[in-house]
Scaffold this motif. Structure first.
Motif, PDB file in Angstrom:
ATOM      1  N   LEU A 212       0.829  -1.192   0.000  1.00 44.36           N
ATOM      2  CA  LEU A 212       0.000   0.000   0.000  1.00 44.36           C
ATOM      3  C   LEU A 212       0.867   1.246   0.000  1.00 44.36           C
ATOM      4  CD1 LEU A 212      -2.550  -1.174   2.702  1.00 44.36           C
ATOM      5  CD2 LEU A 212      -2.810  -1.297   0.231  1.00 44.36           C
ATOM      6  N   LYS A 213       0.392   2.257  -0.666  1.00 41.92           N
ATOM      7  CA  LYS A 213       1.082   3.543  -0.741  1.00 41.92           C
ATOM      8  C   LYS A 213       0.340   4.507   0.187  1.00 41.92           C
ATOM      9  CE  LYS A 213       2.443   6.873  -4.320  1.00 41.92           C
ATOM     10  NZ  LYS A 213       2.354   7.123  -5.777  1.00 41.92           N
ATOM     11  N   LEU A 214       1.005   4.905   1.281  1.00 40.19           N
ATOM     12  CA  LEU A 214       0.429   5.868   2.208  1.00 40.19           C
ATOM     13  C   LEU A 214       0.860   7.256   1.758  1.00 40.19           C
ATOM     14  CD1 LEU A 214       1.069   4.034   5.588  1.00 40.19           C
ATOM     15  CD2 LEU A 214      -0.923   3.904   4.081  1.00 40.19           C
ATOM     16  N   ILE A 215      -0.090   8.193   1.711  1.00 39.77           N
ATOM     17  CA  ILE A 215       0.127   9.472   1.046  1.00 39.77           C
ATOM     18  C   ILE A 215      -0.223  10.646   1.957  1.00 39.77           C
ATOM     19  CG2 ILE A 215      -0.589  10.907  -0.916  1.00 39.77           C
ATOM     20  CD1 ILE A 215      -1.341   8.201  -2.309  1.00 39.77           C
ATOM     21  N   TRP A 216       0.646  11.659   1.925  1.00 35.07           N
ATOM     22  CA  TRP A 216       0.414  12.935   2.598  1.00 35.07           C
ATOM     23  C   TRP A 216       0.391  14.006   1.522  1.00 35.07           C
ATOM     24  CZ3 TRP A 216       3.226   8.952   4.313  1.00 35.07           C
ATOM     25  CH2 TRP A 216       2.974   8.479   5.600  1.00 35.07           C
ATOM     26  N   ASP A 217      -0.693  14.782   1.449  1.00 36.98           N
ATOM     27  CA  ASP A 217      -0.841  15.833   0.448  1.00 36.98           C
ATOM     28  C   ASP A 217      -0.451  17.190   1.027  1.00 36.98           C
ATOM     29  OD1 ASP A 217      -2.235  14.501  -1.891  1.00 36.98           O
ATOM     30  OD2 ASP A 217      -3.544  13.906  -0.242  1.00 36.98           O
ATOM     31  N   PHE A 218       0.213  17.995   0.209  1.00 44.64           N
ATOM     32  CA  PHE A 218       0.581  19.357   0.588  1.00 44.64           C
ATOM     33  C   PHE A 218       0.187  20.282  -0.548  1.00 44.64           C
ATOM     34  CE2 PHE A 218       3.340  16.460   2.826  1.00 44.64           C
ATOM     35  CZ  PHE A 218       3.127  16.870   4.130  1.00 44.64           C
ATOM     36  N   ARG A 219      -0.562  21.326  -0.179  1.00 45.33           N
ATOM     37  CA  ARG A 219      -1.066  22.265  -1.182  1.00 45.33           C
ATOM     38  C   ARG A 219      -0.667  23.683  -0.812  1.00 45.33           C
ATOM     39  NH1 ARG A 219      -4.894  18.135  -1.008  1.00 45.33           N
ATOM     40  NH2 ARG A 219      -5.542  17.402  -3.050  1.00 45.33           N
ATOM     41  N   GLY A 220      -0.606  24.529  -1.811  1.00 47.44           N
ATOM     42  CA  GLY A 220      -0.300  25.929  -1.590  1.00 47.44           C
ATOM     43  C   GLY A 220       1.031  26.311  -2.199  1.00 47.44           C
ATOM     44  N   PRO A 221       1.402  27.575  -2.052  1.00 43.49           N
ATOM     45  CA  PRO A 221       2.616  28.061  -2.710  1.00 43.49           C
ATOM     46  C   PRO A 221       3.909  27.452  -2.165  1.00 43.49           C
ATOM     47  CG  PRO A 221       1.633  29.779  -1.349  1.00 43.49           C
ATOM     48  CD  PRO A 221       0.678  28.627  -1.364  1.00 43.49           C
ATOM     49  N   THR A 222       3.897  26.918  -0.954  1.00 43.35           N
ATOM     50  CA  THR A 222       5.109  26.308  -0.381  1.00 43.35           C
ATOM     51  C   THR A 222       5.020  24.786  -0.344  1.00 43.35           C
ATOM     52  OG1 THR A 222       4.256  26.486   1.873  1.00 43.35           O
ATOM     53  CG2 THR A 222       5.558  28.348   1.044  1.00 43.35           C
ATOM     54  N   ASN A 223       4.142  24.214  -1.155  1.00 38.29           N
ATOM     55  CA  ASN A 223       3.878  22.772  -1.095  1.00 38.29           C
ATOM     56  C   ASN A 223       5.122  21.928  -1.289  1.00 38.29           C
ATOM     57  OD1 ASN A 223       3.902  21.604  -4.042  1.00 38.29           O
ATOM     58  ND2 ASN A 223       2.902  23.594  -4.185  1.00 38.29           N
ATOM     59  N   LYS A 224       5.973  22.273  -2.241  1.00 39.62           N
ATOM     60  CA  LYS A 224       7.138  21.433  -2.520  1.00 39.62           C
ATOM     61  C   LYS A 224       8.133  21.460  -1.356  1.00 39.62           C
ATOM     62  CE  LYS A 224      10.479  20.126  -5.902  1.00 39.62           C
ATOM     63  NZ  LYS A 224      10.997  20.194  -7.237  1.00 39.62           N
ATOM     64  N   HIS A 225       8.382  22.622  -0.807  1.00 41.31           N
ATOM     65  CA  HIS A 225       9.292  22.738   0.338  1.00 41.31           C
ATOM     66  C   HIS A 225       8.749  21.959   1.540  1.00 41.31           C
ATOM     67  CE1 HIS A 225      12.128  24.386   3.189  1.00 41.31           C
ATOM     68  NE2 HIS A 225      11.115  24.775   3.938  1.00 41.31           N
ATOM     69  N   THR A 226       7.453  22.085   1.793  1.00 39.57           N
ATOM     70  CA  THR A 226       6.840  21.371   2.914  1.00 39.57           C
ATOM     71  C   THR A 226       6.919  19.867   2.698  1.00 39.57           C
ATOM     72  OG1 THR A 226       5.340  23.240   3.231  1.00 39.57           O
ATOM     73  CG2 THR A 226       4.755  21.173   4.312  1.00 39.57           C
ATOM     74  N   ALA A 227       6.691  19.410   1.480  1.00 35.86           N
ATOM     75  CA  ALA A 227       6.784  17.984   1.165  1.00 35.86           C
ATOM     76  C   ALA A 227       8.205  17.472   1.378  1.00 35.86           C
ATOM     77  CB  ALA A 227       6.321  17.730  -0.263  1.00 35.86           C
TER      78      ALA A 227
ATOM     79  N   LYS B 254      -0.553   8.945  10.550  1.00 31.73           N
ATOM     80  CA  LYS B 254      -1.776   9.596  10.083  1.00 31.73           C
ATOM     81  C   LYS B 254      -1.683  10.174   8.657  1.00 31.73           C
ATOM     82  CE  LYS B 254      -3.431  10.340  14.684  1.00 31.73           C
ATOM     83  NZ  LYS B 254      -3.392   8.972  15.024  1.00 31.73           N
ATOM     84  N   PRO B 255      -1.474   9.312   7.667  1.00 28.58           N
ATOM     85  CA  PRO B 255      -1.460   9.801   6.291  1.00 28.58           C
ATOM     86  C   PRO B 255      -2.842  10.331   5.903  1.00 28.58           C
ATOM     87  CG  PRO B 255      -1.541   7.423   6.324  1.00 28.58           C
ATOM     88  CD  PRO B 255      -1.335   7.862   7.743  1.00 28.58           C
ATOM     89  N   HIS B 256      -2.876  11.170   4.891  1.00 33.37           N
ATOM     90  CA  HIS B 256      -4.139  11.724   4.435  1.00 33.37           C
ATOM     91  C   HIS B 256      -4.971  10.719   3.653  1.00 33.37           C
ATOM     92  CE1 HIS B 256      -1.708  15.646   4.623  1.00 33.37           C
ATOM     93  NE2 HIS B 256      -2.426  15.523   5.721  1.00 33.37           N
ATOM     94  N   ARG B 257      -4.282   9.801   3.003  1.00 30.66           N
ATOM     95  CA  ARG B 257      -4.992   8.799   2.199  1.00 30.66           C
ATOM     96  C   ARG B 257      -4.034   7.663   1.862  1.00 30.66           C
ATOM     97  NH1 ARG B 257      -4.325  10.307  -3.621  1.00 30.66           N
ATOM     98  NH2 ARG B 257      -2.953  12.121  -3.632  1.00 30.66           N
ATOM     99  N   GLY B 258      -4.553   6.662   1.199  1.00 32.42           N
ATOM    100  CA  GLY B 258      -3.745   5.532   0.776  1.00 32.42           C
ATOM    101  C   GLY B 258      -4.327   4.906  -0.475  1.00 32.42           C
ATOM    102  N   GLN B 259      -3.501   4.095  -1.121  1.00 37.77           N
ATOM    103  CA  GLN B 259      -3.960   3.368  -2.305  1.00 37.77           C
ATOM    104  C   GLN B 259      -3.112   2.127  -2.476  1.00 37.77           C
ATOM    105  OE1 GLN B 259      -3.367   6.670  -5.019  1.00 37.77           O
ATOM    106  NE2 GLN B 259      -1.590   5.681  -5.937  1.00 37.77           N
ATOM    107  N   ILE B 260      -3.622   1.200  -3.257  1.00 39.77           N
ATOM    108  CA  ILE B 260      -2.863  -0.018  -3.543  1.00 39.77           C
ATOM    109  C   ILE B 260      -1.694   0.350  -4.435  1.00 39.77           C
ATOM    110  CG2 ILE B 260      -2.937  -2.277  -4.640  1.00 39.77           C
ATOM    111  CD1 ILE B 260      -5.927  -2.381  -3.820  1.00 39.77           C
ATOM    112  N   PHE B 261      -0.516  -0.160  -4.111  1.00 42.33           N
ATOM    113  CA  PHE B 261       0.694   0.102  -4.884  1.00 42.33           C
ATOM    114  C   PHE B 261       0.878  -1.038  -5.880  1.00 42.33           C
ATOM    115  CE2 PHE B 261       5.329   0.024  -5.552  1.00 42.33           C
ATOM    116  CZ  PHE B 261       5.507   1.323  -5.980  1.00 42.33           C
TER     117      PHE B 261
END
Length: 78
Positions: free
Chosen positions: A4-19, A69-76
């Protein structure tokens, strides 16, 4: 065994740095807990949305999910 792929999403102008910063902490957690996780990374979907992920065996997912506490997940796909 399914992965499974556990995913954390980051949005906004600083998304890449935060990720990038979040990925550092995920790798620290993996090393500290001596987890057998080899696949982690960052995906930039557009200029306002990046995500960080780690891939884990399904049998180990619940404890990692409950702790991190990932935001979401999916089958890898194998």
């Amino acid at each position: 065994m399914r992965k499974l792929k556990l995913i954390w999403d980051f949005r906004g102008p600083t998304n890449k740095h935060t990720a990038e910063h979040h990925l550092i902490h995920l790798k620290e957690y993996i090393n500290l807990n001596k987890l057998d996780i080899e696949k982690t990374g960052i995906e930039t979907l557009n200029e306002m949305h990046s995500l960080v992920y780690l891939v884990v065996e399904e049998s180990k997912m619940q404890s990692i999910r409950d702790t991190l506490k990932p935001h979401r997940g999916q089958i890898f796909p194998s």
